[in-house]
Design a protein around this motif. Structure first.
Motif, mmCIF file in Angstrom:
data_model
loop_
_atom_site.group_PDB
_atom_site.id
_atom_site.type_symbol
_atom_site.label_atom_id
_atom_site.label_comp_id
_atom_site.label_asym_id
_atom_site.label_seq_id
_atom_site.Cartn_x
_atom_site.Cartn_y
_atom_site.Cartn_z
ATOM 1 N N ILE A 183 -8.982 18.469 -3.854
ATOM 2 C CA ILE A 183 -9.091 17.723 -2.598
ATOM 3 C C ILE A 183 -9.458 16.282 -2.924
ATOM 4 O O ILE A 183 -10.406 16.030 -3.681
ATOM 5 N N HIS A 184 -8.715 15.357 -2.372
ATOM 6 C CA HIS A 184 -8.989 13.930 -2.601
ATOM 7 C C HIS A 184 -9.422 13.290 -1.292
ATOM 8 O O HIS A 184 -8.728 13.411 -0.273
ATOM 9 N N ILE A 185 -10.561 12.619 -1.323
ATOM 10 C CA ILE A 185 -11.045 11.859 -0.177
ATOM 11 C C ILE A 185 -11.008 10.381 -0.532
ATOM 12 O O ILE A 185 -11.591 9.958 -1.536
ATOM 13 N N CYS A 186 -10.306 9.605 0.275
ATOM 14 C CA CYS A 186 -10.260 8.158 0.083
ATOM 15 C C CYS A 186 -11.026 7.495 1.220
ATOM 16 O O CYS A 186 -10.853 7.856 2.383
ATOM 17 N N ILE A 187 -11.880 6.545 0.868
ATOM 18 C CA ILE A 187 -12.667 5.816 1.856
ATOM 19 C C ILE A 187 -12.211 4.360 1.861
ATOM 20 O O ILE A 187 -12.178 3.696 0.822
ATOM 21 N N ALA A 188 -11.838 3.876 3.033
ATOM 22 C CA ALA A 188 -11.336 2.508 3.155
ATOM 23 C C ALA A 188 -11.888 1.871 4.419
ATOM 24 O O ALA A 188 -12.445 2.545 5.287
ATOM 25 N N THR A 189 -11.729 0.570 4.518
ATOM 26 C CA THR A 189 -12.167 -0.172 5.698
ATOM 27 C C THR A 189 -10.955 -0.776 6.407
ATOM 28 O O THR A 189 -9.872 -0.904 5.820
ATOM 29 N N THR A 190 -11.137 -1.142 7.653
ATOM 30 C CA THR A 190 -10.021 -1.634 8.454
ATOM 31 C C THR A 190 -9.425 -2.938 7.905
ATOM 32 O O THR A 190 -8.259 -3.229 8.146
ATOM 33 N N ASP A 191 -10.222 -3.714 7.174
ATOM 34 C CA ASP A 191 -9.679 -4.965 6.633
ATOM 35 C C ASP A 191 -8.761 -4.734 5.427
ATOM 36 O O ASP A 191 -8.176 -5.678 4.902
ATOM 37 N N GLN A 192 -8.620 -3.472 4.985
ATOM 38 C CA GLN A 192 -7.693 -3.145 3.901
ATOM 39 C C GLN A 192 -6.323 -2.732 4.420
ATOM 40 O O GLN A 192 -5.421 -2.452 3.636
ATOM 41 N N LEU A 193 -6.165 -2.702 5.726
ATOM 42 C CA LEU A 193 -4.883 -2.328 6.320
ATOM 43 C C LEU A 193 -3.884 -3.472 6.231
ATOM 44 O O LEU A 193 -4.199 -4.616 6.549
ATOM 45 N N VAL A 194 -2.673 -3.162 5.779
ATOM 46 C CA VAL A 194 -1.554 -4.104 5.791
ATOM 47 C C VAL A 194 -0.362 -3.393 6.427
ATOM 48 O O VAL A 194 -0.346 -2.163 6.532
ATOM 49 N N TYR A 195 0.619 -4.146 6.846
ATOM 50 C CA TYR A 195 1.747 -3.521 7.530
ATOM 51 C C TYR A 195 2.716 -2.845 6.566
ATOM 52 O O TYR A 195 3.062 -1.682 6.719
ATOM 53 N N ASP A 196 3.167 -3.582 5.544
ATOM 54 C CA ASP A 196 4.204 -3.060 4.665
ATOM 55 C C ASP A 196 3.744 -3.045 3.205
ATOM 56 O O ASP A 196 2.764 -3.714 2.843
ATOM 57 N N GLU A 210 -17.300 5.566 -8.320
ATOM 58 C CA GLU A 210 -17.414 4.204 -7.789
ATOM 59 C C GLU A 210 -18.849 3.907 -7.371
ATOM 60 O O GLU A 210 -19.393 4.544 -6.463
ATOM 61 N N THR A 211 -19.450 2.924 -8.035
ATOM 62 C CA THR A 211 -20.869 2.603 -7.817
ATOM 63 C C THR A 211 -21.137 2.138 -6.392
ATOM 64 O O THR A 211 -22.183 2.428 -5.824
ATOM 65 N N SER A 252 -12.865 15.038 -5.026
ATOM 66 C CA SER A 252 -13.083 13.709 -5.597
ATOM 67 C C SER A 252 -13.054 12.674 -4.486
ATOM 68 O O SER A 252 -12.312 12.811 -3.510
ATOM 69 N N ILE A 253 -13.887 11.634 -4.660
ATOM 70 C CA ILE A 253 -13.956 10.555 -3.669
ATOM 71 C C ILE A 253 -13.624 9.230 -4.356
ATOM 72 O O ILE A 253 -14.188 8.913 -5.409
ATOM 73 N N THR A 254 -12.723 8.483 -3.770
ATOM 74 C CA THR A 254 -12.350 7.174 -4.308
ATOM 75 C C THR A 254 -12.233 6.165 -3.171
ATOM 76 O O THR A 254 -12.238 6.528 -2.000
ATOM 77 N N GLY A 255 -12.114 4.918 -3.574
ATOM 78 C CA GLY A 255 -11.713 3.879 -2.643
ATOM 79 C C GLY A 255 -10.222 3.645 -2.822
ATOM 80 O O GLY A 255 -9.511 4.485 -3.394
ATOM 81 N N CYS A 256 -9.733 2.520 -2.377
ATOM 82 C CA CYS A 256 -8.325 2.167 -2.576
ATOM 83 C C CYS A 256 -8.199 0.651 -2.546
ATOM 84 O O CYS A 256 -9.162 -0.065 -2.245
ATOM 85 N N GLU A 257 -7.022 0.169 -2.873
ATOM 86 C CA GLU A 257 -6.748 -1.264 -2.801
ATOM 87 C C GLU A 257 -6.335 -1.653 -1.378
ATOM 88 O O GLU A 257 -6.895 -2.566 -0.783
ATOM 89 N N TYR A 258 -5.359 -0.935 -0.842
ATOM 90 C CA TYR A 258 -4.847 -1.224 0.499
ATOM 91 C C TYR A 258 -4.362 0.062 1.165
ATOM 92 O O TYR A 258 -4.167 1.090 0.507
#
Length: 212
Positions: free
Chosen positions: A145-158, A87-88, A113-119
């Motif tokens: 080993i998988h490392i996912c990097i996300a931000t708080t604005d990607q959090l959803v409840y369900d 991921e650039t 491996s390092i990735t982002g995510c959708e949510y």
């Protein structure tokens, strides 16, 4: 063919029912509302609790500087040298923070491996990823080993909220694969004994960043 009066009466009722829609007697019972209602607890806390309960490892970072610091510490402690990241956006972030990470193009031979995510789904502690991301289909499941990097604005409840967000984001171009990952892979197929890391990574880290 002769049709009896009673049969003709039934057919008339059917034709009328098909042409005139009948309102549902109990509309609230038809799945129009979510079974799970959002809790008042902060989504960050709820996600962390559920993610760690599923053997995921959760790290909260205030900003990208702390993110790189925490990643360096993890790599040194676990002796992780071969890092795979496609991921650039993340690569630019690491370069801006002078991380000096050693990246590799060899996914089968990498340490992590390092990735982002959708949510991030708080209610179930689930990472929502898709094939539309630069990481593709295999990055999150191939490395040990998988490392996912996300931000708080990607959090959803369900999960329903995450799927709605993906639909709004991609419109008619819905990704061909949407993945839901809740901690490291596990199976109990063999003699009912739980084994971790059979079909995917043995360890999954989620680094949640307040700001990027």
């Amino acid at each position: 063919m002769n049709i009896s009066a009673s049969k003709e009466n039934i057919l008339k009722k059917i034709r009328k029912a098909l042409s005139e829609s009948t309102p549902l007697p109990f509309p609230s019972s038809e799945g129009n509302t979510s079974v799970y209602q959002p809790q008042r607890e902060e989504l960050e806390m709820l996600f962390a609790e559920n993610f760690t309960r599923l053997q995921g490892k959760f790290v909260f970072c205030i900003d990208q500087g702390e993110l790189v610091f925490q990643l360096k510490y993890l790599f040194e402690q676990a002796n992780l040298k071969k890092i795979y990241c496609r991921e650039t956006g993340l690569q630019k972030l690491f370069a801006a923070e002078n991380s000096n990470f050693s990246f590799t193009d060899d996914l089968p031979g990498c340490d992590v491996s390092i990735t982002g995510c959708e949510y991030l789904v708080a209610r179930t502690g689930t990472l929502v990823m898709s094939s539309a991301q630069e990481s593709g289909r295999t990055t999150s499941v191939y490395a040990p080993i998988h490392i996912c990097i996300a931000t708080t604005d990607q959090l959803v409840y369900d999960i329903r909220d995450g799927l709605k967000g993906i639909k709004e984001k991609y419109g008619r171009n819905i990704p061909s694969l949407i993945t839901f990952a809740s901690g490291p892979s596990r199976t109990a197929d063999i003699e009912k004994t739980l084994v971790v890391g059979v079909h995917g990574p043995k360890e999954v880290y989620l680094f949640l960043v307040d700001k990027l």
